[in-house]
Design a protein around this motif. Structure first.
Motif, PDB file in Angstrom:
ATOM      1  N   THR A 149       0.769  -1.374  -0.050  1.00 32.06           N
ATOM      2  CA  THR A 149       0.105  -0.024   0.125  1.00 32.06           C
ATOM      3  C   THR A 149       0.778   1.137  -0.011  1.00 32.06           C
ATOM      4  OG1 THR A 149      -1.717   1.246   1.308  1.00 32.06           O
ATOM      5  CG2 THR A 149      -0.163  -0.018   2.473  1.00 32.06           C
ATOM      6  N   PRO A 150       0.612   2.238  -0.936  1.00 34.05           N
ATOM      7  CA  PRO A 150       1.254   3.317  -0.831  1.00 34.05           C
ATOM      8  C   PRO A 150       1.062   4.399   0.421  1.00 34.05           C
ATOM      9  CG  PRO A 150      -0.606   3.657  -2.216  1.00 34.05           C
ATOM     10  CD  PRO A 150      -0.726   2.366  -1.595  1.00 34.05           C
ATOM     11  N   VAL A 151       0.366   4.100   1.403  1.00 26.00           N
ATOM     12  CA  VAL A 151       0.382   5.043   2.603  1.00 26.00           C
ATOM     13  C   VAL A 151       1.388   4.990   3.166  1.00 26.00           C
ATOM     14  CG1 VAL A 151      -0.981   5.248   4.682  1.00 26.00           C
ATOM     15  CG2 VAL A 151      -2.184   4.738   2.461  1.00 26.00           C
ATOM     16  N   TRP A 152       2.222   3.665   3.403  1.00 29.32           N
ATOM     17  CA  TRP A 152       3.086   3.562   4.240  1.00 29.32           C
ATOM     18  C   TRP A 152       4.388   4.404   3.738  1.00 29.32           C
ATOM     19  CZ3 TRP A 152       3.141  -2.558   4.274  1.00 29.32           C
ATOM     20  CH2 TRP A 152       1.993  -3.005   4.985  1.00 29.32           C
ATOM     21  N   GLU A 153       4.764   4.144   2.517  1.00 27.76           N
ATOM     22  CA  GLU A 153       5.670   5.228   1.813  1.00 27.76           C
ATOM     23  C   GLU A 153       5.352   6.618   1.978  1.00 27.76           C
ATOM     24  OE1 GLU A 153       7.923   5.693  -2.436  1.00 27.76           O
ATOM     25  OE2 GLU A 153       6.462   3.852  -2.255  1.00 27.76           O
ATOM     26  N   GLU A 154       4.150   6.915   1.703  1.00 27.94           N
ATOM     27  CA  GLU A 154       3.843   8.356   1.983  1.00 27.94           C
ATOM     28  C   GLU A 154       4.059   8.951   3.402  1.00 27.94           C
ATOM     29  OE1 GLU A 154      -0.346   8.583   0.662  1.00 27.94           O
ATOM     30  OE2 GLU A 154       0.256   8.302  -1.662  1.00 27.94           O
ATOM     31  N   ALA A 155       3.645   8.048   4.448  1.00 28.00           N
ATOM     32  CA  ALA A 155       4.193   8.562   5.616  1.00 28.00           C
ATOM     33  C   ALA A 155       5.655   8.696   6.098  1.00 28.00           C
ATOM     34  CB  ALA A 155       3.510   7.286   6.823  1.00 28.00           C
ATOM     35  N   VAL A 156       6.198   7.886   5.259  1.00 27.34           N
ATOM     36  CA  VAL A 156       8.040   8.184   5.587  1.00 27.34           C
ATOM     37  C   VAL A 156       8.147   9.136   4.898  1.00 27.34           C
ATOM     38  CG1 VAL A 156      10.078   7.036   5.315  1.00 27.34           C
ATOM     39  CG2 VAL A 156       8.138   5.526   5.895  1.00 27.34           C
ATOM     40  N   LEU A 157       7.858   9.538   3.657  1.00 23.15           N
ATOM     41  CA  LEU A 157       8.189  10.681   2.973  1.00 23.15           C
ATOM     42  C   LEU A 157       7.693  12.040   3.869  1.00 23.15           C
ATOM     43  CD1 LEU A 157       7.500   9.707  -0.656  1.00 23.15           C
ATOM     44  CD2 LEU A 157       9.635   9.687   0.324  1.00 23.15           C
ATOM     45  N   THR A 158       6.481  11.813   4.467  1.00 23.89           N
ATOM     46  CA  THR A 158       5.828  13.141   4.975  1.00 23.89           C
ATOM     47  C   THR A 158       6.961  13.543   6.326  1.00 23.89           C
ATOM     48  OG1 THR A 158       3.874  12.551   4.466  1.00 23.89           O
ATOM     49  CG2 THR A 158       3.960  14.002   6.441  1.00 23.89           C
ATOM     50  N   MET A 159       7.345  12.418   6.782  1.00 26.37           N
ATOM     51  CA  MET A 159       8.280  12.435   8.135  1.00 26.37           C
ATOM     52  C   MET A 159       9.828  12.922   7.695  1.00 26.37           C
ATOM     53  SD  MET A 159       6.855   9.643  10.788  1.00 26.37           S
ATOM     54  CE  MET A 159       7.049   8.596   9.723  1.00 26.37           C
ATOM     55  N   GLY A 160      10.030  13.113   6.424  1.00 21.19           N
ATOM     56  CA  GLY A 160      11.373  13.611   6.068  1.00 21.19           C
ATOM     57  C   GLY A 160      12.201  12.360   5.476  1.00 21.19           C
ATOM     58  N   GLY A 161      11.896  11.182   5.566  1.00 20.11           N
ATOM     59  CA  GLY A 161      12.637  10.044   5.053  1.00 20.11           C
ATOM     60  C   GLY A 161      12.869  10.114   3.525  1.00 20.11           C
ATOM     61  N   GLY A 162      14.238   9.550   3.072  1.00 22.11           N
ATOM     62  CA  GLY A 162      14.446   9.658   1.951  1.00 22.11           C
ATOM     63  C   GLY A 162      14.170   8.244   1.048  1.00 22.11           C
ATOM     64  N   ARG A 163      14.663   7.957  -0.030  1.00 21.38           N
ATOM     65  CA  ARG A 163      14.478   6.740  -0.911  1.00 21.38           C
ATOM     66  C   ARG A 163      15.064   5.552  -0.011  1.00 21.38           C
ATOM     67  NH1 ARG A 163      13.028   7.171  -6.138  1.00 21.38           N
ATOM     68  NH2 ARG A 163      12.821   9.263  -7.126  1.00 21.38           N
ATOM     69  N   ALA A 164      16.193   5.761   0.483  1.00 21.16           N
ATOM     70  CA  ALA A 164      16.939   4.528   1.137  1.00 21.16           C
ATOM     71  C   ALA A 164      16.124   4.188   2.297  1.00 21.16           C
ATOM     72  CB  ALA A 164      18.204   4.857   1.526  1.00 21.16           C
ATOM     73  N   ARG A 165      15.491   5.296   3.118  1.00 23.46           N
ATOM     74  CA  ARG A 165      14.728   5.212   4.249  1.00 23.46           C
ATOM     75  C   ARG A 165      13.435   4.298   3.866  1.00 23.46           C
ATOM     76  NH1 ARG A 165      14.525   7.108   9.399  1.00 23.46           N
ATOM     77  NH2 ARG A 165      13.310   5.899  10.650  1.00 23.46           N
ATOM     78  N   VAL A 166      12.806   4.726   2.831  1.00 26.37           N
ATOM     79  CA  VAL A 166      11.621   4.193   2.225  1.00 26.37           C
ATOM     80  C   VAL A 166      12.039   2.392   1.886  1.00 26.37           C
ATOM     81  CG1 VAL A 166       9.889   3.842   0.451  1.00 26.37           C
ATOM     82  CG2 VAL A 166      10.576   6.159   1.654  1.00 26.37           C
ATOM     83  N   LEU A 167      12.918   2.427   1.286  1.00 22.92           N
ATOM     84  CA  LEU A 167      13.254   0.949   0.750  1.00 22.92           C
ATOM     85  C   LEU A 167      13.522   0.147   1.855  1.00 22.92           C
ATOM     86  CD1 LEU A 167      14.020  -0.996  -1.523  1.00 22.92           C
ATOM     87  CD2 LEU A 167      16.476  -0.103  -1.494  1.00 22.92           C
ATOM     88  N   PHE A 168      14.407   0.337   2.937  1.00 20.14           N
ATOM     89  CA  PHE A 168      14.765  -0.374   3.893  1.00 20.14           C
ATOM     90  C   PHE A 168      13.917  -0.560   5.160  1.00 20.14           C
ATOM     91  CE2 PHE A 168      18.907   0.532   1.665  1.00 20.14           C
ATOM     92  CZ  PHE A 168      19.249  -0.925   1.649  1.00 20.14           C
ATOM     93  N   SER A 169      13.085   0.564   5.229  1.00 18.14           N
ATOM     94  CA  SER A 169      12.005   0.628   6.351  1.00 18.14           C
ATOM     95  C   SER A 169      10.589   0.095   6.021  1.00 18.14           C
ATOM     96  CB  SER A 169      11.966   2.085   6.855  1.00 18.14           C
ATOM     97  OG  SER A 169      13.401   2.369   7.390  1.00 18.14           O
ATOM     98  N   VAL A 170      10.144   0.204   4.687  1.00 19.28           N
ATOM     99  CA  VAL A 170       8.802  -0.015   4.238  1.00 19.28           C
ATOM    100  C   VAL A 170       8.803  -1.108   3.305  1.00 19.28           C
ATOM    101  CG1 VAL A 170       6.849   0.960   3.118  1.00 19.28           C
ATOM    102  CG2 VAL A 170       8.066   2.428   4.779  1.00 19.28           C
ATOM    103  N   VAL A 171       9.428  -0.867   2.107  1.00 22.01           N
ATOM    104  CA  VAL A 171       9.589  -1.751   1.079  1.00 22.01           C
ATOM    105  C   VAL A 171       9.895  -3.198   1.252  1.00 22.01           C
ATOM    106  CG1 VAL A 171      10.087  -2.133  -1.459  1.00 22.01           C
ATOM    107  CG2 VAL A 171       9.692   0.024  -0.530  1.00 22.01           C
ATOM    108  N   LEU A 172      11.212  -3.261   1.678  1.00 26.10           N
ATOM    109  CA  LEU A 172      11.708  -4.704   1.892  1.00 26.10           C
ATOM    110  C   LEU A 172      11.132  -5.270   3.159  1.00 26.10           C
ATOM    111  CD1 LEU A 172      15.610  -4.236   1.356  1.00 26.10           C
ATOM    112  CD2 LEU A 172      13.883  -5.252  -0.357  1.00 26.10           C
ATOM    113  N   PRO A 173      11.118  -4.650   4.177  1.00 29.39           N
ATOM    114  CA  PRO A 173      10.075  -5.518   5.275  1.00 29.39           C
ATOM    115  C   PRO A 173       8.779  -5.568   4.988  1.00 29.39           C
ATOM    116  CG  PRO A 173      11.276  -3.480   6.386  1.00 29.39           C
ATOM    117  CD  PRO A 173      11.418  -3.331   4.658  1.00 29.39           C
TER     118      PRO A 173
END
Length: 286
Positions: A149-173
């Protein structure tokens, strides 16, 4: 797992072995011909003789090393390619067609390619093992990443996370269940292809030894090889599944069928736990 389930599984295996022994000892020949089949006792005797020899363990080590190297390479590259195809339009355009064209080709059909490209048979067998596991892992990873779901990625981006943070904190887990599903399929297909490759172009290994036993009409030895292959496949598949459960232990688990309602009732929030002030009261209209 409960003791009753373990007993049921052991009884199922014992019943299959008992039926095998009965049909072969009586030389049953009713469409299926069991008169040339080795009995369970003959296979067990041959297995006991093989286990005490050095060549048996040497073949075992060669097959395990080939599986280990090929499967690890397939796991790393499969996850990387699957994630890239799912996340990047450029990767989907460049790598997606290649994956879809080569994926239907059976890995064992790549034996001539491996012989022509690679300098040694050992590297060719590892290549076949890698190719067998790569596509199930890559395709499962691609579907798992696209299903997030894109909601998780949007939440990380909203809190200032970058692409690497999205990849290792949202996508892969988030894609881990699908990734381990592909790994579980890949390890089984790897065993099928590594044994076939050893039969065709190997010098050592369980598959090579099984084929040699067949050529000299040593049928108990053939069944020793088959039993060894089955045990190795079961152990490695179980190891992958256990690793997957450990890696995804943070995910919620479905309740067991037996006692599911009781478990749900125990975890349900009682009505008295909800404060009465949580529901606003409507003021009367004048």
């Amino acid at each position: 797992m409960s003791a009753g389930r373990w007993l049921l599984r052991a009884a199922s295996l014992a019943a299959a072995l008992g039926l095998w022994q009965l049909l072969t000892s009586l030389d049953v020949n009713l469409w299926l011909r069991f008169e040339q089949f080795p009995t369970v006792g003959e296979v067990a005797s041959a297995f006991a003789d093989r286990v005490g020899t050095g060549p048996y363990w040497q073949d075992l080590g060669h097959s395990l090393r080939r599986i280990g190297v090929g499967f690890v390479l397939a796991a790393v590259l499969g996850v990387a390619v699957g994630t890239a195809v799912a996340r990047s339009r450029w990767a989907a355009d460049l790598l997606g067609p290649l994956v879809e064209v080569v994926r239907p080709v059976p890995a064992i059909a790549l034996v001539p390619v491996a012989i022509l490209l690679l300098p040694t048979n050992e590297q060719g067998i590892v290549f076949i093992t890698f190719a067998a596991a790569f596509f199930p892992v890559a395709v499962s990873t691609r579907h798992a990443v696209r299903a997030l779901t894109p909601v998780w990625e949007e939440a990380v981006l909203t809190m200032g996370g970058g692409r690497a943070r999205v990849l290792f904190s949202v996508v892969l887990p988030g894609a881990l269940p699908g990734i381990f599903g592909g790994l579980s399929v890949g390890i089984g297909v790897s065993w099928i292809c590594v044994i076939s490759a050893e039969m065709i172009s190997g010098e050592y290994g369980v598959g090579y030894r099984t084929w040699q036993d067949y050529t000299v009409v040593d049928y108990p030895g053939v069944f020793v090889g088959m039993t060894t292959i089955g045990a190795l496949g079961w152990l490695t598949s179980t190891a992958v599944e256990l690793l997957g459960r450990r890696a995804t232990a943070w995910l919620p688990r479905p309740a067991a069928r037996t006692g599911g309602r009781a478990a749900a009732a125990r975890t349900a929030v009682p009505r008295t736990a909800v404060p009465r002030t949580a529901v606003p009261r409507k003021e009367p209209v004048a």
